[in-house]
Enzyme design. Structure first.
Site: not given
Ligand SMILES: O=C(O)C(=O)C[C@H](O)[C@H](O)COP(=O)(O)O
Length: 205
Positions: A40, A44, A127
């Site tokens: 994914e 960003r 999600k």
């Molecule tokens: O921006 C989004 O739509 C995301 O999906 C954010 C994600 O939840 C994090 O990037 C997951 O990252 P971790 O928490 O480091 O595993």
């Protein structure tokens, strides 16, 4: 295609934050070598669509777009070769644009009301975000008791250590996380470590 179908049985979704298209090949090779040919790519970073395009063009990975906030970004994801779209929350405009294009979409939801909005839009997979900060597995259990038809992809604060506890729940299709593609690993080109973190899970399929 449904979200569950497009994930292809992969139970981890590496969440990639990468601004360097030149690193896309190394990343793709590392994920394939680790037995986790899915990514994914979050919208960003400035070059995210180019990174997504490079990964998708390989043909040996299922590539989606993450952090998709607008219908315009859905179009960009589609044109770049995304097979699925992930959002942090639920936007009807994003969902409807994906549906019009035939793209699988996994919106964020962490409350019963958000899940009902997803159901209204004809979706059955969300999600669960931000998973750990929203209460973690006990909340998934509580929500899935009310919504047995819904499948969850918990993401946000999930680590290698706790991924398995989520995955043991029958309502959890997959978990998303960045630990196997941590930005410092990508920046340093530590592809062997990416592969090792993918392969070591034992929960990838
Ligand atoms: O921006 C989004 O739509 C995301 O999906 C954010 C994600 O939840 C994090 O990037 C997951 O990252 P971790 O928490 O480091 O595993």
């Amino acid at each position: 295609m449904s979200a569950v179908d497009v994930l292809g049985g992969h139970r981890l979704v590496p969440v990639v934050v990468l601004n360097d298209p030149g690193a896309a090949d190394g990343l793709g090779d590392a994920l394939v070598a680790g037995g986790l040919p899915i990514a994914e790519v979050t919208f960003r970073t400035r070059e995210a669509a180019t990174v997504l395009r490079r990964l998708a063009a390989r043909g040996d990975l299922v590539v989606g777009a993450g952090t998709v906030l607008t219908a315009t970004q859905v179009d960009l994801a589609y044109e770049s070769g995304a097979k699925f779209v992930v959002s942090p929350g639920l936007s009807a405009a994003v969902v409807r644009r994906c549906q019009a294009l035939g793209l699988a979409v996994i919106p964020g939801a962490s409350t019963a009301t958000e899940i009902m909005a997803a159901l209204d839009l004809g979706l059955d997979t969300v999600k669960f975000f931000p998973a750990e900060a929203s209460g973690g597995l006990p909340v998934v259990k509580a929500l899935s008791a009310a919504f047995p038809q819904v499948r969850f992809v918990p993401t946000g604060g999930v680590t290698a250590e706790i991924a398995g506890t989520y995955l043991a729940h029958p309502a959890v299709t997959a978990v998303g996380g960045s630990w196997m593609v941590a930005p410092d690993l990508l920046a340093a080109g530590k592809w062997d470590e990416v592969t090792a973190r993918c392969a070591v899970q034992g929960v990838t399929s």
